[in-house]
Design a protein around this motif. Structure first.
Motif, short mmCIF file in Angstrom:
data_model
loop_
_atom_site.label_atom_id
_atom_site.label_comp_id
_atom_site.label_asym_id
_atom_site.label_seq_id
_atom_site.Cartn_x
_atom_site.Cartn_y
_atom_site.Cartn_z
N ILE A 157 20.71 -8.09 6.47
CA ILE A 157 21.08 -9.46 6.11
C ILE A 157 22.48 -9.50 5.53
O ILE A 157 23.28 -10.39 5.86
CB ILE A 157 20.04 -10.06 5.14
N THR A 158 22.81 -8.53 4.68
CA THR A 158 24.15 -8.48 4.09
C THR A 158 25.22 -8.30 5.16
O THR A 158 26.26 -8.96 5.13
CB THR A 158 24.23 -7.35 3.05
N GLY A 159 24.95 -7.42 6.12
CA GLY A 159 25.91 -7.22 7.21
C GLY A 159 26.10 -8.48 8.04
O GLY A 159 27.22 -8.82 8.43
N PHE A 160 25.00 -9.19 8.28
CA PHE A 160 25.05 -10.43 9.05
C PHE A 160 25.89 -11.48 8.32
O PHE A 160 26.78 -12.11 8.91
CB PHE A 160 23.62 -10.94 9.30
N VAL A 161 25.64 -11.65 7.03
CA VAL A 161 26.39 -12.62 6.23
C VAL A 161 27.87 -12.21 6.14
O VAL A 161 28.77 -13.05 6.26
CB VAL A 161 25.77 -12.78 4.83
N SER A 162 28.10 -10.91 5.96
CA SER A 162 29.48 -10.42 5.89
C SER A 162 30.24 -10.70 7.18
O SER A 162 31.40 -11.12 7.16
CB SER A 162 29.47 -8.92 5.58
N ASP A 163 29.57 -10.48 8.31
CA ASP A 163 30.22 -10.76 9.59
C ASP A 163 30.53 -12.24 9.76
O ASP A 163 31.59 -12.60 10.29
CB ASP A 163 29.33 -10.28 10.75
N CYS B 25 31.16 -14.34 7.32
CA CYS B 25 32.31 -14.61 6.44
C CYS B 25 33.61 -14.15 7.10
O CYS B 25 34.63 -14.83 7.03
CB CYS B 25 32.13 -13.91 5.09
N LYS B 26 33.56 -12.98 7.75
CA LYS B 26 34.76 -12.48 8.44
C LYS B 26 35.14 -13.39 9.59
O LYS B 26 36.33 -13.61 9.85
CB LYS B 26 34.52 -11.05 8.94
N LEU C 114 35.58 -12.67 0.72
CA LEU C 114 34.21 -13.11 0.49
C LEU C 114 33.22 -12.18 1.18
O LEU C 114 32.14 -11.89 0.65
CB LEU C 114 34.04 -14.54 0.98
N ALA C 115 33.58 -11.69 2.36
CA ALA C 115 32.73 -10.72 3.06
C ALA C 115 32.56 -9.46 2.24
O ALA C 115 31.46 -8.90 2.16
CB ALA C 115 33.34 -10.39 4.43
N GLY C 116 33.64 -9.02 1.61
CA GLY C 116 33.56 -7.85 0.73
C GLY C 116 32.64 -8.09 -0.45
O GLY C 116 31.89 -7.19 -0.87
#
Length: 128
Positions: A80-86, A88-89, A96-98
């Motif tokens: 989920i974190t990777g999905f949200v980070s992507d 944001c990118k 924000l992704a970081g």
């Protein structure tokens, strides 16, 4: 849908996103997020059944499933974190992704604290 189908959808969506970005930039990001969400939930649905089968096998053998559940929750946090980070990118918000990735790391650390406590208690019981 097989892996090649999922990868094909990714490539088609990426090409469509590039084309839309040139002519209708407001739709390009929406298409990417919708396709990403559809793929995410499709893959999640594919993974749920085998995960429950593994959990049942572990439980049938009399092994405590709490460790497996912690690992499974950690995996879910990572996904989920990777999905949200992507996402944001994709919005151009790399800072924000970081922060989203850092929040995921903190959540996994907090999730693992009871296991760490149990491990330390076990180690100290061996020492004396």
């Amino acid at each position: 849908m097989s892996l090649t189908s999922v990868l094909g959808v990714c490539i088609i969506t990426a090409v469509l996103g590039v084309i839309l970005k040139e002519y209708q930039p407001e739709y390009a990001l929406s298409v990417a997020i919708i396709a990403g969400s559809v793929i995410f939930f499709y893959l999640l649905a594919q993974v749920i059944k085998p995960v429950f089968e593994i959990r049942n096998i572990i439980a049938d053998k009399g092994v405590d499933t709490s460790y497996f559940l912690v690992a499974l929750k950690a995996l879910g946090i990572c996904i989920i974190t990777g999905f949200v980070s992507d996402i944001c990118k994709d919005f151009g918000q790399s800072a924000l992704a970081g922060k989203a990735e850092f929040a995921g790391r903190c959540a996994i650390f907090i999730l693992s604290l009871p296991l760490l406590k149990e491990l330390l208690e076990m180690a100290f019981s061996f020492i004396g």
